[in-house]
Write an enzyme that holds these catalytic residues in place. Sequence first.
Site, short mmCIF file in Angstrom:
data_model
loop_
_atom_site.label_atom_id
_atom_site.label_comp_id
_atom_site.label_asym_id
_atom_site.label_seq_id
_atom_site.Cartn_x
_atom_site.Cartn_y
_atom_site.Cartn_z
N ASP A 94 -2.68 28.85 23.53
CA ASP A 94 -2.59 29.42 22.19
C ASP A 94 -2.59 28.34 21.11
OD1 ASP A 94 -2.07 31.00 19.98
OD2 ASP A 94 0.03 31.34 20.49
N ASP A 277 -7.57 30.37 15.87
CA ASP A 277 -6.48 30.72 16.78
C ASP A 277 -6.98 31.36 18.06
OD1 ASP A 277 -4.13 31.45 17.97
OD2 ASP A 277 -3.44 32.77 16.36
#
Length: 388
Positions: A94, A277
């Site tokens: 992430d 992201d």
Amino acid sequence: MKWLLLLGLVALSECIIYKVPLVRKKSLRRNLSEHGLLKDFLKKHNLNPASKYFPQAEAPTLIDEQPLENYLDVEYFGTIGIGTPAQDFTVIFDTGSSNLWVPSVYCSSLACTNHNLFNPQDSSTYQSTSGTLSITYGTGSMTGILGYDTVQVGGISDTNQIFGLSETEPGSFLYYAPFDGILGLAYPSISSSGATPVFDNIWDQGLVSQDLFSVYLSADDQSGSVVIFGGIDSSYYTGSLNWVPVSVEGYWQISVDSITMNGEAIACAEGCQAIVDTGTSLLTGPTSPIANIQSDIGASENSDGEMVVSCSAISSLPDIVFTINGIQYPVPPSAYILQSQGSCTSGFQGMDVPTESGELWILGDVFIRQYFTVFDRANNQVGLAPVA
């Protein structure tokens, strides 16, 4: 055999790179839907993607305000090992967070019963601490403790790595999550409790020769995706990488010039910010322009609260073009309309940003699947090139 491998690595490049294969699985949303739980989940949880980046309430130093519902649509997961001998975990890599955490044997919550659990007593290299961790989401928190151990990531032995061991994971929905934990790859400035992120620890130990990592997300249903630590593999993209300066060193945040459709500005007319992201699946932006885009592409809400589009309309829809640092990055309808089991859903999601930072967009996996992405810590920049 070892000599042949070594010679091959030297011949390939002066830089040794480490690849972590990512597997594409059903998202948590799909799992909840298949179990008839999605409608109830969406009713109980007021999802706001902005809360991942801008917590509404200030929290103590040891609290990481990172709502777990934001991982509802993530589909790409990799395997890491923690401890000696290694205990395996499926994690989200992430770039929108900085901490590493996994479930532990100390966790008695329902969610933990369906996941791999770290047992410190089974690791000869584990070191305990007095630190604690709490990751908030919805109506409760994932609470746990902090410890140190060796983390195996794509052939790298990351020693003395701090990580979180969950003790409680409120929310039965996590029982259906296709991942055990999270491995954050953002800057250390947003790390909870001052914990050194995995990539920073790897770099500090001299385990990679370049202070960067790169990501390729395949559109293939199962295989081909990869996170590359310490280098760039040009076989994953076409043309040249275009570099974009990081505007704020926390998340991988960059400046966007404009967002257009059919040559007309639909958002970000005077420039805006975006966060790249991998831990967010969709293209996310302010509620108003997103509502306009949903209308323009003919999306409507179904009984589960999802924005659906007629699959037959995909071929007639326009590209959405993000202009970044003077370069146009089109996202075609085949990318922003997500097809699954005969249904088509919009890859756009609205969010409300409770800050004064202006218009903010999240370039999630819908975008990254189109563009090989390099996260360059040495030069604080993001590299983008069309996928091969």
